[in-house]
Design an enzyme around this catalytic site. Sequence first.
Site, PDB file in Angstrom:
ATOM      1  N   HIS A 213       5.062   6.547   8.328  1.00 46.01           N
ATOM      2  CA  HIS A 213       5.212   5.559   9.389  1.00 46.01           C
ATOM      3  C   HIS A 213       6.619   5.683   9.971  1.00 46.01           C
ATOM      4  O   HIS A 213       7.603   5.771   9.222  1.00 46.01           O
ATOM      5  CB  HIS A 213       5.123   4.128   8.853  1.00 46.01           C
ATOM      6  CG  HIS A 213       3.781   3.696   8.366  1.00 46.01           C
ATOM      7  ND1 HIS A 213       2.610   3.933   9.028  1.00 46.01           N
ATOM      8  CD2 HIS A 213       3.440   2.988   7.262  1.00 46.01           C
ATOM      9  CE1 HIS A 213       1.609   3.400   8.358  1.00 46.01           C
ATOM     10  NE2 HIS A 213       2.072   2.819   7.272  1.00 46.01           N
TER      11      HIS A 213
ATOM     12  N   GLU B 100       0.836  -1.204   0.000  1.00 47.33           N
ATOM     13  CA  GLU B 100       0.000   0.000   0.000  1.00 47.33           C
ATOM     14  C   GLU B 100       0.866   1.246   0.000  1.00 47.33           C
ATOM     15  O   GLU B 100       2.092   1.171   0.160  1.00 47.33           O
ATOM     16  CB  GLU B 100      -0.890   0.007   1.258  1.00 47.33           C
ATOM     17  CG  GLU B 100      -0.052   0.086   2.538  1.00 47.33           C
ATOM     18  CD  GLU B 100      -0.873   0.088   3.826  1.00 47.33           C
ATOM     19  OE1 GLU B 100      -1.967  -0.498   3.849  1.00 47.33           O
ATOM     20  OE2 GLU B 100      -0.385   0.680   4.813  1.00 47.33           O
TER      21      GLU B 100
ATOM     22  N   CYS C 112       4.870   0.765  15.266  1.00 45.25           N
ATOM     23  CA  CYS C 112       4.622   1.691  14.161  1.00 45.25           C
ATOM     24  C   CYS C 112       3.844   2.890  14.682  1.00 45.25           C
ATOM     25  O   CYS C 112       2.733   2.747  15.185  1.00 45.25           O
ATOM     26  CB  CYS C 112       3.847   0.989  13.042  1.00 45.25           C
ATOM     27  SG  CYS C 112       3.501   2.078  11.638  1.00 45.25           S
TER      28      CYS C 112
HETATM   29 MN    MN Z   1       1.024   1.694   5.637  1.00 48.86          MN
END
Ligand code: MN
Length: 152
Positions: free
Chosen positions: A69, A63, A117
């Site tokens: 991130h 994606e 994350c």
């Molecule tokens: Mn992602």
Amino acid sequence: MNRPTVRHARDGFRWDGVDLLRYKDEGAAPFRDVTRQVLFDEVPAGTQWRYFEVAPGGHSTLERHQHTHAVLVLRGRGRVLVGNRVHAIAAHDLVEIEPLAWHQFRADTDEALGFLCLVAADRDRPQLPDDAQFAALRADPVVAAFLQPENP
Ligand code: MN
């Protein structure tokens, strides 16, 4: 929100009071054997801090999106595609995913890959590659070898 100040770690990368969640709704996007735990939601304000675990041989969704991130690998080994480059990653490595960089995490076949994350709490929805974008990624043989046939 009324959480205890300290939520102790349990065995197996779990934490007191933290639910083990599906990575995404089944069928929403391609992925295999990934779990999600939300460790901090709006602490600090505007952020969400998650722990994902990819089982051996599993992978996150391929994606991209505008939001970034900030990733810290906590356990295991695997590989990550960022943009058009594949990197080997292992515990304690840091990974930065920039806006609109295609990305996917894959655990090695013999070991889970677990990572923290950090994201913006208010963020855009991930885009999946269309056929032309997927073909363009696969034009690089290293990326093609990384992206196995079940994608996208
Ligand atoms: Mn992602």
